[in-house]
Every structure is written in C-alpha cells, then in structure tokens.
Design a protein around this motif. Structure first.
Motif, mmCIF file in Angstrom:
data_model
loop_
_atom_site.group_PDB
_atom_site.id
_atom_site.type_symbol
_atom_site.label_atom_id
_atom_site.label_comp_id
_atom_site.label_asym_id
_atom_site.label_seq_id
_atom_site.Cartn_x
_atom_site.Cartn_y
_atom_site.Cartn_z
ATOM 1 N N LEU A 40 0.873 -1.174 0.000
ATOM 2 C CA LEU A 40 0.000 0.000 0.000
ATOM 3 C C LEU A 40 0.904 1.216 0.000
ATOM 4 N N VAL A 41 0.788 2.042 -1.025
ATOM 5 C CA VAL A 41 1.716 3.156 -1.232
ATOM 6 C C VAL A 41 0.947 4.442 -1.488
ATOM 7 N N CYS A 42 1.413 5.505 -0.860
ATOM 8 C CA CYS A 42 0.981 6.857 -1.200
ATOM 9 C C CYS A 42 2.240 7.704 -1.295
ATOM 10 N N GLY A 48 8.446 13.903 -2.911
ATOM 11 C CA GLY A 48 9.054 12.591 -2.758
ATOM 12 C C GLY A 48 8.711 11.911 -1.448
ATOM 13 N N ARG A 49 7.958 12.563 -0.588
ATOM 14 C CA ARG A 49 7.564 11.949 0.685
ATOM 15 C C ARG A 49 6.623 10.784 0.412
ATOM 16 N N LYS A 50 6.641 9.792 1.299
ATOM 17 C CA LYS A 50 5.816 8.613 1.050
ATOM 18 C C LYS A 50 5.385 7.933 2.334
ATOM 19 N N VAL A 51 4.305 7.190 2.189
ATOM 20 C CA VAL A 51 3.834 6.247 3.196
ATOM 21 C C VAL A 51 3.686 4.925 2.465
ATOM 22 N N LEU A 52 4.244 3.869 3.040
ATOM 23 C CA LEU A 52 4.199 2.554 2.416
ATOM 24 C C LEU A 52 4.038 1.499 3.503
ATOM 25 N N LEU A 53 3.098 0.614 3.310
ATOM 26 C CA LEU A 53 2.966 -0.575 4.155
ATOM 27 C C LEU A 53 3.153 -1.776 3.246
ATOM 28 N N ASP A 54 4.081 -2.668 3.614
ATOM 29 C CA ASP A 54 4.263 -3.892 2.847
ATOM 30 C C ASP A 54 4.761 -5.004 3.747
ATOM 31 N N LYS A 59 11.482 -9.519 5.429
ATOM 32 C CA LYS A 59 11.219 -8.537 6.498
ATOM 33 C C LYS A 59 9.884 -8.731 7.203
ATOM 34 N N GLY A 60 8.883 -9.194 6.499
ATOM 35 C CA GLY A 60 7.556 -9.292 7.092
ATOM 36 C C GLY A 60 6.881 -7.929 7.131
ATOM 37 N N PRO A 61 5.762 -7.802 7.860
ATOM 38 C CA PRO A 61 4.995 -6.559 7.890
ATOM 39 C C PRO A 61 5.799 -5.382 8.450
ATOM 40 N N HIS A 62 5.790 -4.279 7.685
ATOM 41 C CA HIS A 62 6.471 -3.074 8.151
ATOM 42 C C HIS A 62 5.924 -1.840 7.439
ATOM 43 N N ILE A 63 6.278 -0.691 7.993
ATOM 44 C CA ILE A 63 5.825 0.620 7.514
ATOM 45 C C ILE A 63 7.039 1.428 7.084
ATOM 46 N N HIS A 64 6.891 2.166 6.001
ATOM 47 C CA HIS A 64 7.889 3.154 5.601
ATOM 48 C C HIS A 64 7.227 4.524 5.683
ATOM 49 N N LEU A 65 7.821 5.424 6.432
ATOM 50 C CA LEU A 65 7.420 6.829 6.449
ATOM 51 C C LEU A 65 8.639 7.590 5.945
ATOM 52 N N ASP A 66 8.623 7.955 4.691
ATOM 53 C CA ASP A 66 9.806 8.508 4.025
ATOM 54 C C ASP A 66 10.947 7.500 4.187
ATOM 55 N N ASP A 67 12.053 7.871 4.825
ATOM 56 C CA ASP A 67 13.196 6.969 4.989
ATOM 57 C C ASP A 67 13.152 6.162 6.287
ATOM 58 N N LEU A 68 12.169 6.421 7.128
ATOM 59 C CA LEU A 68 12.035 5.716 8.397
ATOM 60 C C LEU A 68 11.290 4.400 8.172
ATOM 61 N N LEU A 87 -2.327 6.621 8.572
ATOM 62 C CA LEU A 87 -0.924 7.027 8.428
ATOM 63 C C LEU A 87 -0.759 8.094 7.355
ATOM 64 N N VAL A 88 -1.465 7.949 6.247
ATOM 65 C CA VAL A 88 -1.391 8.938 5.168
ATOM 66 C C VAL A 88 -1.923 10.283 5.671
ATOM 67 N N LEU A 89 -3.034 10.263 6.390
ATOM 68 C CA LEU A 89 -3.599 11.504 6.926
ATOM 69 C C LEU A 89 -2.627 12.156 7.920
ATOM 70 N N GLU A 90 -2.037 11.358 8.813
ATOM 71 C CA GLU A 90 -1.112 11.897 9.806
ATOM 72 C C GLU A 90 0.201 12.384 9.192
ATOM 73 N N HIS A 91 0.745 11.607 8.268
ATOM 74 C CA HIS A 91 2.093 11.889 7.750
ATOM 75 C C HIS A 91 2.096 12.853 6.559
ATOM 76 N N LEU A 92 1.123 12.710 5.670
ATOM 77 C CA LEU A 92 1.086 13.555 4.469
ATOM 78 C C LEU A 92 -0.043 14.579 4.491
ATOM 79 N N GLU A 93 -0.903 14.480 5.497
ATOM 80 C CA GLU A 93 -2.022 15.417 5.695
ATOM 81 C C GLU A 93 -2.988 15.454 4.525
#
Length: 96
Positions: A40-42, A48-54, A59-68, A87-93
């Motif tokens: 799931l990507v936004c 270039g900012r992003k939210v990604l769940l994969d 690795k198994g389940p994890h979240i990417h918030l930009d480089d974190l 997460l998209v609402l919180e991180h990218l508004e």
C-alpha cells in the motif's frame, strides 16, 4: 508461489499524490504466514515523501514513512487499509 489478486486500487489525489494499493492471496505460507502479500503506497510526486505498508519476504509486515522504517502488527485486511489511511492523513495530511 501462486498469487491471486484480492484487492487493487489506483488513484491520484490533487494531481500530486499517487496511491496504489494491492493485496494478493499467496499460497506460500512459509514466506507469508498470513497467506497474503500486500503493498500500500501513497507518494507525493512533488516532494518525494511517502507512506508505504508492505510485507515482503524476509522482512515481514512493516511501515515506511519517508526513509524511516517501522514494524507493523498485521491483524486483517480491513484494519490494514484503515491503518494505511490513518498514516497517510497523519504523515502527508491528505485524506484517501
């Protein structure tokens, strides 16, 4: 590994944010114990900012918030999509 597409959504918001959600049912339960593989990507095309769940192997389940990168506790598909939207609402508004 056989994969069956269960859910897919692609959209662009405000001509700026690209959203792509996919969930596949997977027969390889050794690599994917929950029986699904998801991405799931936004992404903000301007910054270039992003939210990604994969949950790719190994690795198994994890979240990417930009480089974190943070662990994610998968429970079910509906919660996954809800968590992604939050997460998209919180991180990218932006609201999906």
């Amino acid at each position: 590994m056989k994969a069956h597409l269960k859910y897919s959504q692609k959209l662009t918001i405000k001509n700026r944010y690209v959203v792509h959600l996919t969930i596949h049912e997977i027969s390889d339960v050794k690599r994917y114990p929950d029986g699904i593989k998801y991405g799931l990507v936004c992404a903000d095309t301007k910054t270039g900012r992003k939210v990604l769940l994969d949950n790719h192997h190994p690795k198994g389940p994890h979240i990417h918030l930009d480089d974190l990168e943070l662990p994610y506790d998968f429970t079910d598909e509906d919660t996954l999509i809800d968590d992604f939207k939050k997460l998209v609402l919180e991180h990218l508004e932006i609201k999906i």
